[in-house]
Design a protein around this motif. Sequence first.
Motif, PDB file in Angstrom:
ATOM      1  N   ALA A 113     -19.233 -10.980   1.007  1.00  0.00           N
ATOM      2  CA  ALA A 113     -18.192 -10.444   0.207  1.00  0.00           C
ATOM      3  C   ALA A 113     -18.001  -8.957   0.153  1.00  0.00           C
ATOM      4  O   ALA A 113     -16.963  -8.373   0.241  1.00  0.00           O
ATOM      5  N   GLY A 114     -19.361  -8.143   0.251  1.00  0.00           N
ATOM      6  CA  GLY A 114     -19.143  -6.854   0.178  1.00  0.00           C
ATOM      7  C   GLY A 114     -18.464  -6.498   1.594  1.00  0.00           C
ATOM      8  O   GLY A 114     -17.780  -5.676   1.424  1.00  0.00           O
ATOM      9  N   ILE A 115     -19.014  -7.018   2.733  1.00  0.00           N
ATOM     10  CA  ILE A 115     -18.334  -6.612   3.917  1.00  0.00           C
ATOM     11  C   ILE A 115     -16.883  -6.917   3.979  1.00  0.00           C
ATOM     12  O   ILE A 115     -16.144  -5.822   4.475  1.00  0.00           O
ATOM     13  N   SER A 116     -16.596  -8.081   3.638  1.00  0.00           N
ATOM     14  CA  SER A 116     -15.072  -8.512   3.417  1.00  0.00           C
ATOM     15  C   SER A 116     -14.254  -7.525   2.471  1.00  0.00           C
ATOM     16  O   SER A 116     -13.336  -6.883   3.308  1.00  0.00           O
ATOM     17  N   LEU A 117     -14.820  -7.050   1.447  1.00  0.00           N
ATOM     18  CA  LEU A 117     -14.009  -6.224   0.704  1.00  0.00           C
ATOM     19  C   LEU A 117     -13.875  -4.851   1.327  1.00  0.00           C
ATOM     20  O   LEU A 117     -13.074  -4.070   1.193  1.00  0.00           O
ATOM     21  N   ARG A 118     -14.968  -4.420   1.827  1.00  0.00           N
ATOM     22  CA  ARG A 118     -15.059  -2.943   2.806  1.00  0.00           C
ATOM     23  C   ARG A 118     -13.736  -3.086   3.760  1.00  0.00           C
ATOM     24  O   ARG A 118     -13.129  -2.086   3.805  1.00  0.00           O
ATOM     25  N   LEU A 119     -13.934  -4.095   4.698  1.00  0.00           N
ATOM     26  CA  LEU A 119     -12.924  -4.195   5.649  1.00  0.00           C
ATOM     27  C   LEU A 119     -11.509  -4.341   5.273  1.00  0.00           C
ATOM     28  O   LEU A 119     -10.666  -3.800   5.681  1.00  0.00           O
ATOM     29  N   GLY A 120     -11.305  -5.266   4.001  1.00  0.00           N
ATOM     30  CA  GLY A 120     -10.143  -5.182   3.401  1.00  0.00           C
ATOM     31  C   GLY A 120      -9.562  -3.985   2.885  1.00  0.00           C
ATOM     32  O   GLY A 120      -8.318  -3.541   3.078  1.00  0.00           O
ATOM     33  N   GLY A 121     -10.527  -3.419   2.378  1.00  0.00           N
ATOM     34  CA  GLY A 121      -9.992  -1.887   1.836  1.00  0.00           C
ATOM     35  C   GLY A 121      -9.563  -1.070   2.935  1.00  0.00           C
ATOM     36  O   GLY A 121      -8.798  -0.112   2.734  1.00  0.00           O
ATOM     37  N   GLN A 122     -10.191  -1.035   3.911  1.00  0.00           N
ATOM     38  CA  GLN A 122     -10.045  -0.087   5.215  1.00  0.00           C
ATOM     39  C   GLN A 122      -8.765  -0.597   5.701  1.00  0.00           C
ATOM     40  O   GLN A 122      -7.823   0.285   6.146  1.00  0.00           O
ATOM     41  N   VAL A 123      -8.505  -1.715   5.806  1.00  0.00           N
ATOM     42  CA  VAL A 123      -7.286  -2.208   6.341  1.00  0.00           C
ATOM     43  C   VAL A 123      -6.013  -1.890   5.522  1.00  0.00           C
ATOM     44  O   VAL A 123      -4.834  -1.337   6.054  1.00  0.00           O
ATOM     45  N   LEU A 124      -6.173  -1.927   4.265  1.00  0.00           N
ATOM     46  CA  LEU A 124      -5.276  -1.822   3.150  1.00  0.00           C
ATOM     47  C   LEU A 124      -4.626  -0.152   3.250  1.00  0.00           C
ATOM     48  O   LEU A 124      -3.992   0.436   2.456  1.00  0.00           O
ATOM     49  N   LYS A 125      -5.867   0.470   3.567  1.00  0.00           N
ATOM     50  CA  LYS A 125      -5.860   2.092   3.198  1.00  0.00           C
ATOM     51  C   LYS A 125      -4.655   2.713   4.358  1.00  0.00           C
ATOM     52  O   LYS A 125      -5.168   2.475   5.630  1.00  0.00           O
ATOM     53  N   GLY A 126      -3.758   3.331   4.118  1.00  0.00           N
ATOM     54  CA  GLY A 126      -2.744   3.717   5.024  1.00  0.00           C
ATOM     55  C   GLY A 126      -1.547   3.880   4.284  1.00  0.00           C
ATOM     56  O   GLY A 126      -1.213   3.664   3.267  1.00  0.00           O
ATOM     57  N   PRO A 127      -0.636   4.279   5.153  1.00  0.00           N
ATOM     58  CA  PRO A 127       0.688   4.744   4.365  1.00  0.00           C
ATOM     59  C   PRO A 127       1.337   3.540   4.350  1.00  0.00           C
ATOM     60  O   PRO A 127       1.563   2.392   5.207  1.00  0.00           O
ATOM     61  N   PHE A 128       2.206   3.272   3.211  1.00  0.00           N
ATOM     62  CA  PHE A 128       2.954   2.362   2.862  1.00  0.00           C
ATOM     63  C   PHE A 128       4.302   2.802   2.715  1.00  0.00           C
ATOM     64  O   PHE A 128       4.746   4.070   2.411  1.00  0.00           O
ATOM     65  N   LEU A 129       5.409   1.926   3.239  1.00  0.00           N
ATOM     66  CA  LEU A 129       6.891   2.216   2.856  1.00  0.00           C
ATOM     67  C   LEU A 129       7.186   2.345   1.253  1.00  0.00           C
ATOM     68  O   LEU A 129       6.498   1.583   0.536  1.00  0.00           O
ATOM     69  N   PRO A 130       8.133   3.111   0.957  1.00  0.00           N
ATOM     70  CA  PRO A 130       8.424   3.177  -0.488  1.00  0.00           C
ATOM     71  C   PRO A 130       8.708   2.045  -0.881  1.00  0.00           C
ATOM     72  O   PRO A 130       8.307   1.760  -2.023  1.00  0.00           O
ATOM     73  N   GLN A 131       9.439   1.238  -0.272  1.00  0.00           N
ATOM     74  CA  GLN A 131       9.867  -0.164  -0.811  1.00  0.00           C
ATOM     75  C   GLN A 131       8.719  -1.311  -1.147  1.00  0.00           C
ATOM     76  O   GLN A 131       8.678  -1.882  -2.081  1.00  0.00           O
ATOM     77  N   THR A 132       7.672  -0.974  -0.266  1.00  0.00           N
ATOM     78  CA  THR A 132       6.475  -1.853  -0.169  1.00  0.00           C
ATOM     79  C   THR A 132       5.767  -1.377  -1.714  1.00  0.00           C
ATOM     80  O   THR A 132       5.318  -2.166  -2.448  1.00  0.00           O
ATOM     81  N   LEU A 133       5.649   0.099  -1.802  1.00  0.00           N
ATOM     82  CA  LEU A 133       4.886   0.491  -2.891  1.00  0.00           C
ATOM     83  C   LEU A 133       5.675   0.001  -4.197  1.00  0.00           C
ATOM     84  O   LEU A 133       5.054  -0.495  -5.165  1.00  0.00           O
ATOM     85  N   GLU A 134       6.894   0.080  -4.238  1.00  0.00           N
ATOM     86  CA  GLU A 134       7.610  -0.466  -5.330  1.00  0.00           C
ATOM     87  C   GLU A 134       7.448  -1.632  -5.705  1.00  0.00           C
ATOM     88  O   GLU A 134       7.117  -1.968  -6.922  1.00  0.00           O
ATOM     89  N   GLY A 135       7.635  -2.705  -4.698  1.00  0.00           N
ATOM     90  CA  GLY A 135       7.444  -3.989  -4.840  1.00  0.00           C
ATOM     91  C   GLY A 135       5.711  -4.477  -5.187  1.00  0.00           C
ATOM     92  O   GLY A 135       5.955  -5.084  -6.012  1.00  0.00           O
ATOM     93  N   ILE A 136       5.002  -3.617  -4.914  1.00  0.00           N
ATOM     94  CA  ILE A 136       3.728  -3.941  -5.263  1.00  0.00           C
ATOM     95  C   ILE A 136       3.686  -3.589  -6.766  1.00  0.00           C
ATOM     96  O   ILE A 136       2.708  -4.144  -7.571  1.00  0.00           O
ATOM     97  N   SER A 137       3.887  -2.370  -7.156  1.00  0.00           N
ATOM     98  CA  SER A 137       3.833  -1.947  -8.591  1.00  0.00           C
ATOM     99  C   SER A 137       4.356  -3.038  -9.626  1.00  0.00           C
ATOM    100  O   SER A 137       4.186  -3.221 -10.665  1.00  0.00           O
ATOM    101  N   ARG A 138       5.860  -3.319  -9.132  1.00  0.00           N
ATOM    102  CA  ARG A 138       6.458  -4.253  -9.897  1.00  0.00           C
ATOM    103  C   ARG A 138       5.825  -5.542  -9.942  1.00  0.00           C
ATOM    104  O   ARG A 138       5.702  -6.097 -11.212  1.00  0.00           O
ATOM    105  N   THR A 139       4.985  -5.983  -8.992  1.00  0.00           N
ATOM    106  CA  THR A 139       4.160  -7.294  -9.157  1.00  0.00           C
ATOM    107  C   THR A 139       3.173  -6.988 -10.077  1.00  0.00           C
ATOM    108  O   THR A 139       2.906  -7.787 -11.023  1.00  0.00           O
ATOM    109  N   PHE A 140       2.477  -5.870 -10.064  1.00  0.00           N
ATOM    110  CA  PHE A 140       1.197  -5.614 -11.022  1.00  0.00           C
ATOM    111  C   PHE A 140       1.882  -5.602 -12.482  1.00  0.00           C
ATOM    112  O   PHE A 140       1.171  -6.022 -13.201  1.00  0.00           O
ATOM    113  N   ARG A 141       2.958  -4.728 -12.595  1.00  0.00           N
ATOM    114  CA  ARG A 141       3.460  -4.665 -14.139  1.00  0.00           C
ATOM    115  C   ARG A 141       3.725  -5.967 -14.498  1.00  0.00           C
ATOM    116  O   ARG A 141       3.570  -6.531 -15.727  1.00  0.00           O
TER     117      ARG A 141
END
Length: 127
Positions: free
Chosen positions: A94-122
């Motif tokens: 699980a730790g290895i998977s979470l570390r790899l997943g965090g590395q994959v998700l770290k990076g630039p996102f398009l503004p529409q993607t960030l807005e969609g993610i924040s709307r989903t979390f809200r």
Amino acid sequence: MSSSQQPRGLGAAARISALAASVMDLHVRIALQEVDREKRRLISGGLFLAIGGTSMLLALLMAEVALVLWIQATWGLTLQFALLVLAAINLVLAGISLRLGGQVLKGPFLPQTLEGISRTFRAVLGR
């Protein structure tokens, strides 16, 4: 322009506009039929994915039980200790998977993607 030509011109415009409205109505009916087919396809696809995911989870649980029994029989451990060994293995994976997943998700996102993610979390958090 004489008054006799103006109504005839308006009549042609009315016919053209009626023809355009008829074509648009046909287009809307076809689009609604396509939406209905797509809705059925998406629902059945989601249902099959849920069945597959549930079956995969059950298979994983059975594999975990078999692995615990194998660890217990091979290493001569008690059931409790075999379960702790498997829990430690799962934590490492699980730790290895979470570390790899965090590395994959770290990076630039398009503004529409960030807005969609924040709307989903809200929406999920009720804010």
